[in-house]
Design an enzyme around this catalytic site. Structure first.
Site, PDB file in Angstrom:
ATOM      1  N   GLY A  92       1.053  -1.039  -0.042  1.00 52.30           N
ATOM      2  CA  GLY A  92       0.185  -0.083   0.005  1.00 52.30           C
ATOM      3  C   GLY A  92       0.904   1.102   0.083  1.00 52.30           C
ATOM      4  O   GLY A  92       0.333   2.408  -0.037  1.00 52.30           O
ATOM      5  N   THR A  93       2.060   1.020  -0.065  1.00 55.27           N
ATOM      6  CA  THR A  93       3.123   2.126   0.331  1.00 55.27           C
ATOM      7  C   THR A  93       3.234   2.625  -1.180  1.00 55.27           C
ATOM      8  O   THR A  93       3.749   3.943  -1.269  1.00 55.27           O
ATOM      9  CB  THR A  93       4.392   1.829   0.670  1.00 55.27           C
ATOM     10  N   GLY A 134      12.323   0.019   2.540  1.00 50.45           N
ATOM     11  CA  GLY A 134      12.047  -0.451   1.258  1.00 50.45           C
ATOM     12  C   GLY A 134      12.649   0.104   0.049  1.00 50.45           C
ATOM     13  O   GLY A 134      13.259  -0.270  -0.626  1.00 50.45           O
ATOM     14  N   ASN A 145       7.909  10.396  -5.183  1.00 50.86           N
ATOM     15  CA  ASN A 145       6.581  10.587  -5.602  1.00 50.86           C
ATOM     16  C   ASN A 145       6.008  11.430  -4.749  1.00 50.86           C
ATOM     17  O   ASN A 145       5.221  10.709  -3.639  1.00 50.86           O
ATOM     18  CB  ASN A 145       5.970   9.246  -6.112  1.00 50.86           C
ATOM     19  N   PRO A 146       5.634  12.809  -4.970  1.00 47.44           N
ATOM     20  CA  PRO A 146       4.996  13.486  -4.007  1.00 47.44           C
ATOM     21  C   PRO A 146       3.609  13.029  -3.631  1.00 47.44           C
ATOM     22  O   PRO A 146       2.901  13.324  -2.485  1.00 47.44           O
ATOM     23  CB  PRO A 146       4.947  14.934  -4.456  1.00 47.44           C
ATOM     24  N   THR A 168       2.469   9.464  -3.608  1.00 44.83           N
ATOM     25  CA  THR A 168       2.332   8.573  -2.583  1.00 44.83           C
ATOM     26  C   THR A 168       3.056   8.805  -1.385  1.00 44.83           C
ATOM     27  O   THR A 168       2.806   8.335  -0.409  1.00 44.83           O
ATOM     28  CB  THR A 168       2.990   7.312  -3.405  1.00 44.83           C
ATOM     29  N   GLN A 204       1.704   8.368   2.380  1.00 41.98           N
ATOM     30  CA  GLN A 204       2.414   7.888   3.379  1.00 41.98           C
ATOM     31  C   GLN A 204       2.404   8.526   4.668  1.00 41.98           C
ATOM     32  O   GLN A 204       2.217   8.121   5.790  1.00 41.98           O
ATOM     33  CB  GLN A 204       3.771   7.487   3.168  1.00 41.98           C
ATOM     34  N   GLU A 228       7.482   5.481   8.348  1.00 40.27           N
ATOM     35  CA  GLU A 228       7.371   5.795   9.718  1.00 40.27           C
ATOM     36  C   GLU A 228       7.157   6.923  10.388  1.00 40.27           C
ATOM     37  O   GLU A 228       6.569   7.330  11.342  1.00 40.27           O
ATOM     38  CB  GLU A 228       8.735   4.966  10.632  1.00 40.27           C
TER      39      GLU A 228
END
Lengths: 328, 756, 169
Positions: free
Chosen positions: B524-525, B566, B649-650, B652, B656, B723
């Site tokens: 989903g990230t 990731g 990517n602004p 996504t 987050q 996080e």
């Protein structure tokens, strides 16, 4: 789920006869609570008699100027009805405070009264629970206590009733119309629920096979000036810690009429008659509201984990009455 | 190979408002993705990202999620949804005691139920070749180590029958006393050891850091201080609760064993399960292109995979489907451990810290030690000559804790940043000023330089945007319509680690089309989109010429997604593969032969990783309202400014961070798993009892990032974003609640009873 | 115990025999291969399974399939016309109103039904004027009306924006 048979009843009479004759049979309305509990095997009916299509989904005028609400109406349909919104806003707000739109589209008015407690020990079949299995004890009393009752509880059971709608109905002196094996009768909402001291395994005075067909709302002009306030751990989609249904009429600075009921604090929607008596005829002041709330809550017997509900209920009552006075 | 955005100048600072509009994003056409979800049966072949058609893409492009059109129709295939022929359904049976043994098993009634195909218990479960990892192995003995442990399972033709028959299995237990009390005065607290990498590596704590550190003389430093704070903060057990329950579908044939399995990475569980079942390498294939949320709960634990595979062994020829129920997820897939933290701060007359200590006591399971870096942020956040940190754990009869979004810092920074607010309050200093006064030049313990640390800019930018200067300095002075209003602030930090062990494949065809393959995951990230952007930039080609393939263990091995690692791990590896591919093309004289060119390379080592401290930073601002009568608490506004390096990517990235901040709100106001100390069970084990923020709980949340490239971390210049959004939010809200009410709440969650 | 039922799912009539215990959600997902509706909690506590049942949004995990016999069911898959997405779906993509995507079909069905409810004048508990003739869907109203759909990725801010933009094109 335990295997069960399913039938759609042809008419109310045959539905009642069928369920009355079979101890393991149950009516199925919206199913939001019954199916939920069947999945966990808290309830294990062997026959479901679907009555949703049989029971009226309309509102008709009742004699004396009240309204007769078909018990098959969905919670949302009732909340959105213009007559309810104008004449009994606390009922509309109570309904809209409950669950979610999705659940309220399924849940019926009749079924809402018969929701089982959300006590987590009742819902866990591995735990002792006198309501689920009489005589096994109450695991909740010395367990996680946040949601438990502070009024009217018994050593055998400290569960709360989860309905919002029923709190407003109790404040409005609503009367249930039922059909049972011994015919039709009416039951005031304030006499529907049994005290846990009488045996927590049976929530209500309804007999086996007795079906709620309608709810009568008596005319209550005071209710046009009413509100429902639900205090909970999330802004929406959560059960009440404490809720208050209040209607108030103030003339020349004095309370002339008041309706007050509490949710989240007892095994039933708690009609605050002590507070009502303490309010009527007295000045509509914050001190008076506080004294009345405290009089009602003097009977509270909180546990360590839910003691906050007593000041919370007091403050919410005071705040509601103050708001209704200011808005008068 | 260098995009126009790329620069080696770390000082370039453009604050991007992370809005979606106006960033020149190209919508992905909706027609291109039929092969993915619409015909999932074919997807046992390669799972391929939908191409970002008509887009140049590359790092920094505000691309929409490439799989978006699938997800909005419900056509992305999650683990339980893979179509298989004649599936059997498995329903797990959980222990109802917290400690002891199973003494008898009676499966007769269950087996007599029509449609039941088999019952698994410890008596008949396959013996595993590797049985001593409790997050992978199950049913290997009669021992019960926690309430809600898997003690059996029923397999049946129908989903309803399996569940009902599970209730017909009669188990008897010899129960032993239950011990689930987390207290700091226990005499059996111990220093964690060998908890690194889920217990697979020798370091003390999960991330390999030592349990304890010290520098200077803390006691003397504190004694010399003019202003002191000594406060204890508690945080409860919390649960990840991804919306998609942990699920697996297993088919076991002589040729191949296939496991569709929701997971944060496919390689790690594939390796764990291969080892547990004693399989030859490569025989088990694990497929997980879409994951319905994970947040740490689908990283190391593989219980659902183990159980599905055991089920498939028990009913040969039948694919077996398993999904944990929401209630079962509370004991089987980990939780954030409860913690009790004491923070002591000492400052000189001006507000410079002379002493910092942070001591954490954390709950863990007797079944397996998990210990997180709760105190780690206190080692790096502020300069002070005298300092110490310590970590102790209590081994209890509880389910096994694990990483959960922002593991360590999410709770640790609640304590540290609340204590900083308390110190600022005592001194009458602005809390931002206090923090900036103590900003270190190098890592206060190791002396290593920070690769990039733009915390000061985060605070300055945030204060300006939030209107910090308008705040009431005195608590309980602003009210409106019965609500007390306050504002709070806190710092955020989270390391940006690179995990070892990733490999990527890259290929170019003669027609100029590229394929990049790596066993990464998208939980989903946004990996489907962002890794393709990195690949396009690394290859120096428009993104619509790149096909990305992830989510399948038959691809080159990759680390799992977690700890905001990731993109740093996979992206660096993909970059290296692109370099190698270009080199290979050069070797062919710049021409691609008819059969194409392909390379497979591992993630390169980089000595700089040992020379710098890498981490993301942020400043969190909160407006908080507390009802004067009821204590109800609301957070109408959150604002965060983050230094996450260069933004890949602004769109996504913003999502987050929004998600992280909302998690922070949720952990602050709502989240607490209640433990019954008599039975040792989690009581509120569903969404009715365990509240996560609902839509109405969330007001305005603004996300801004400094788009500043980190010069050393990786070829992209990007730091972690998964996080950092949750870090500091709890302290900002609690500090705001104090500013609103004058009531300092040091115990999460901030429920209304604490303000009555 | 089994019974034969007929459902109209996303415009197609489907007849099947189900165990009386089968929920509408499991009938869709496990029997008819309609996996657009998701199982998140199975107890009406998350909204991932939201479908429209005879035009109203409901949690399909709490509806027995046998009780739904004869009903019209619409999932998020049925809102799109093949590749041509419903405006709410397009808006969710444009606003990045999801991450993992698991709650998303339920959110979208819920949003489409919610817009209809608002058109019919249904109030919410945050409506200032309970008796208003016209519902003005500001952010607070949208958030309250969408609160029956939990999103753990926590895309709420974008979900509200996506819906808001549909109401004000």
């Amino acid at each position: 789920m335990k295997p069960f048979a399913y039938q759609r009843a042809k008419d109310v009479e045959s539905a009642v006869t069928t369920v009355a004759a079979r101890p393991e049979a149950s009516f199925l309305g919206g199913g939001t609570n019954l199916v939920d509990l069947m999945k966990m095997e808290v309830l294990k009916p062997e026959l479901l008699v679907d009555v949703r299509h049989l029971v009226s989904r309309t509102i008709e005028p009742a004699h004396g100027g009240g309204l007769l609400i078909g018990a098959g109406m969905s919670n949302n349909e009732l909340a959105a009805d213009r007559r309810i919104r104008r004449r009994y806003p606390m009922l509309s707000q109570a309904l809209l405070s409950g669950a979610s739109y999705q659940l309220r589209n399924l849940a019926t008015v009749g079924g809402n009264f018969l929701q089982r407690t959300r006590c987590p020990y009742f819902r866990d079949v591995t735990m002792p629970c006198n309501k689920r299995e009489p005589g096994t004890g109450c695991a909740a009393r010395d367990g996680v206590q946040r949601d438990l009752a502070v009024l009217g509880a018994d050593a055998s059971c400290v569960a709360t009733h989860p309905s919002d709608m029923a709190v407003a109905m109790a404040a409005l002196d609503a009367v249930l119309h039922t059909v049972g094996p011994s015919g039709e009768r009416t039951i005031p909402v304030n006499e529907l629920y049994r005290s846990p001291a009488e045996g927590p395994q049976r929530d209500t005075v309804l007999e086996r096979g007795e079906l709620i067909t309608a709810v009568e709302l008596p005319a209550a002009p005071v209710a046009a000036h009413s509100r429902y306030r639900k205090v909970r751990d999330r802004a929406s989609y959560a059960f009440a810690l404490v809720s208050v249904a209040a209607a108030l009429e103030v003339r020349h600075g004095s309370v002339t009429q008041v309706r007050l009921a509490l949710g989240g604090v007892a095994h039933k929607p708690w009609r605050a008659t002590t507070a009502e008596r303490a309010l009527v005829g007295r000045p509509a002041t914050e001190a008076g509201f506080r004294a009345a709330a405290e009089a009602e809550l003097a009977a509270a017997r909180p546990l360590a984990g839910n003691a906050f509900k007593v000041p919370l209920a007091r403050n919410t009552i005071v705040s509601m009455l103050r708001d209704l006075t200011e808005g008068a | 190979m260098t995009s126009p955005n790329e620069t080696n100048e770390p000082s370039r600072r453009a604050v991007l408002k992370a809005g979606v509009a106006g960033l020149g994003a190209t919508m992905v056409p909706f027609g291109a993705f039929e092969a993915l979800g619409a015909e999932p049966a074919q997807a046992a072949g390669p799972v391929t990202a939908p191409p970002a058609a008509a887009s140049r893409g590359g790092i920094g492009a505000a691309l929409k999620r490439v799989e978006g059109p699938l997800k909005v129709r419900g056509a992305a295939t999650y683990a339980f949804e893979w179509p298989v022929e004649k599936p059997a359904y498995l329903y797990p049976l959980l222990s109802t005691i917290a400690s002891g043994r199973v003494t008898s098993v009676d499966t007769r009634a269950a087996l007599a139920e029509p449609g039941v195909l088999g019952v698994l218990t410890h008596l008949n479960a396959p013996r595993l070749a590797w049985a001593d990892e409790p997050e992978v192995a199950l049913l290997q003995s009669d021992r019960v180590a926690y309430h809600g442990q898997i003690v059996g399972a029923v397999i049946a033709d129908g989903i309803e029958t399996a569940r009902y028959a599970a209730g017909l299995v009669k188990l008897e237990y010899a129960a032993e006393p239950v011990d689930v009390d987390l207290r700091t005065d226990r005499d059996d607290l111990r220093k964690p050891q060998h908890a690194q990498g889920f217990g697979q590596l020798p370091g003390d704590l999960m991330n390999g850091a030592p349990a304890d550190t010290s520098a200077g003389d803390f006691a003397a430093g504190l004694a010399s201080a003019v202003h002191r704070v000594d406060a204890t903060y508690t945080t409860p057990v919390q649960h990840h609760n991804p919306m998609e329950p942990h699920a697996a579908v297993a088919t076991w044939t002589d040729d191949e064993i296939t496991l569709y399995c929701g997971s944060q990475g496919v390689s790690t569980p594939q390796e764990l399960l291969t080892r547990a079942f004693g399989l030859e390498a490569g025989r088990l294939r694990l497929i997980s292109p879409y994951v319905g949320g994970a947040f740490g709960s689908k990283d190391f634990s593989a219980l659902w995979g183990t159980l599905a595979l055991m089920g498939a062994r028990l009913v040969p020829g039948r694919p077996v489907k398993l999904s944990f129920t929401r209630q079962q997820m509370f004991t089987l897939v980990g939780h954030r451990p409860a913690a009790i933290q004491r923070v002591r701060l000492g400052a000189d007359a001006r507000g410079r810290l002379v002493a910092i200590s942070h001591d954490a006591v954390q709950e863990t399971a007797k079944a397996k030690q998990y210990a997180e870096q709760t105190v780690q942020a206190s080692r790096s956040m502020y300069a002070a000559p005298n300092r110490r940190t310590s970590t102790r754990i209590a081994l209890l009869d509880v389910p096994i804790p694990t990483i959960m979004r922002g593991p360590g810092e999410a709770t640790g920074m609640f304590a540290l940043e609340s204590a900083m607010d308390e110190l600022a309050e005592k001194m009458g200093l602005d809390p931002i000023e206090l923090r900036l006064l103590n900003e270190p030049q190098t890592h206060p313990e190791t002396g290593q330089p920070f690769s990039s640390r733009h915390l000061k800019q985060c605070f300055e930018e945030g204060a300006r945007r939030f209107g910090w200067k308008n705040r009431a300095r005195k608590p309980r002075t602003r009210r409106k319509d019965g609500w007390l209003i306050g504002t709070g602030v806190a710092a955020a930090t989270y390391p940006s680690p690179r995990l070892p062990g990733s490999t990527a494949f890259a290929r170019v065809d003669r027609d100029g089309r590229y394929t990049v393959r790596i066993a990464a995951a998208d939980i989903g990230t946004g990996t489907w989109t962002t890794l393709a952007q990195i690949a396009a930039e690394a290859l120096g080609v428009p993104q619509n010429r790149v096909t990305l393939q992830i989510g399948d263990s038959s691809y080159p091995r990759a680390s799992s997604g977690g700890f905001s690692s990731g993109m740093n791990s996979w992206g660096t590896t993909v970059y290296e593969a692109a370099r190698a591919l270009h080199a290979a093309v050069d070797e062919h004289g710049g021409k691609v032969p008819p059969e194409g060119i392909e390379v497979t390379v591992g993630m390169p080592d980089d000595p700089r990783l040992r020379q710098y401290e890498f981490g993301s930073y942020g400043a969190q601002f909160a407006e908080v309202r507390v009802h004067e009568d009821t204590g109800e608490i609301r957070v109408p506004r959150l604002l965060g400014v983050f230094d996450v390096g260069r933004v890949i990517n602004p769109v996504t990235a913003r999502s987050q961070l929004l998600g992280g901040m909302t998690w922070g709100l949720s952990m602050t106001l709502h989240e607490e798993t209640a433990l019954d100390h008599r039975y040792g069970h989690f009581v509120n084990n569903d969404f009715g009892g365990y509240h996560i923020a609902a839509n109405a709980d969330v007001g305005s949340i603004e996300v801004h990032f400094l788009d500043v490239r980190d010069p050393h971390i990786n070829p992209m210049g990007s730091k972690g974003a998964g996080e950092i959004g949750i870090i500091g939010t709890a302290a900002a809200i609690a500090n705001g609640a104090y500013n609103a009410t004058g009531v300092r709440v040091r115990d999460l969650p901030l429920t209304l009873d604490k303000f009555l | 115990m089994e019974q034969k039922i007929t459902l109209r799912v996303d415009g197609k009539e489907r007849t099947l025999t189900v165990d009386t215990r089968t929920t509408l959600l499991d009938a869709l997902r496990e029997r008819l291969g309609v996996t657009s509706a998701k199982k998140g909690c199975d107890h009406g506590q998350c909204g991932a399974c939201t479908v429209m049942l005879d035009g109203r949004r409901v949690t399909s995990c709490l509806v027995l399939a046998v009780a739904g016999d004869g009903a019209e069911v619409v999932t998020a898959a049925g809102l799109a016309d093949g590749d041509d997405l419903h405006p709410v779906q397009k808006s969710f993509v444009a606003e990045d109103a999801f991450q993992c995507g698991y709650c998303t079909p339920g959110q979208i069905v819920s949003a489409v039904a919610m817009l209809r409810e608002a058109k019919e004048g249904w109030p919410s508990v945050v409506s200032d004027d309970l008796d208003a003739d016209r519902v003005v869907l500001d952010r607070a109203e949208i958030a309250e009306r969408m609160s029956g759909n939990l999103c753990r990725c926590a895309a709420y801010v974008n979900i509200v924006t996506a819906i808001e933009k549909v109401t004000r094109p």
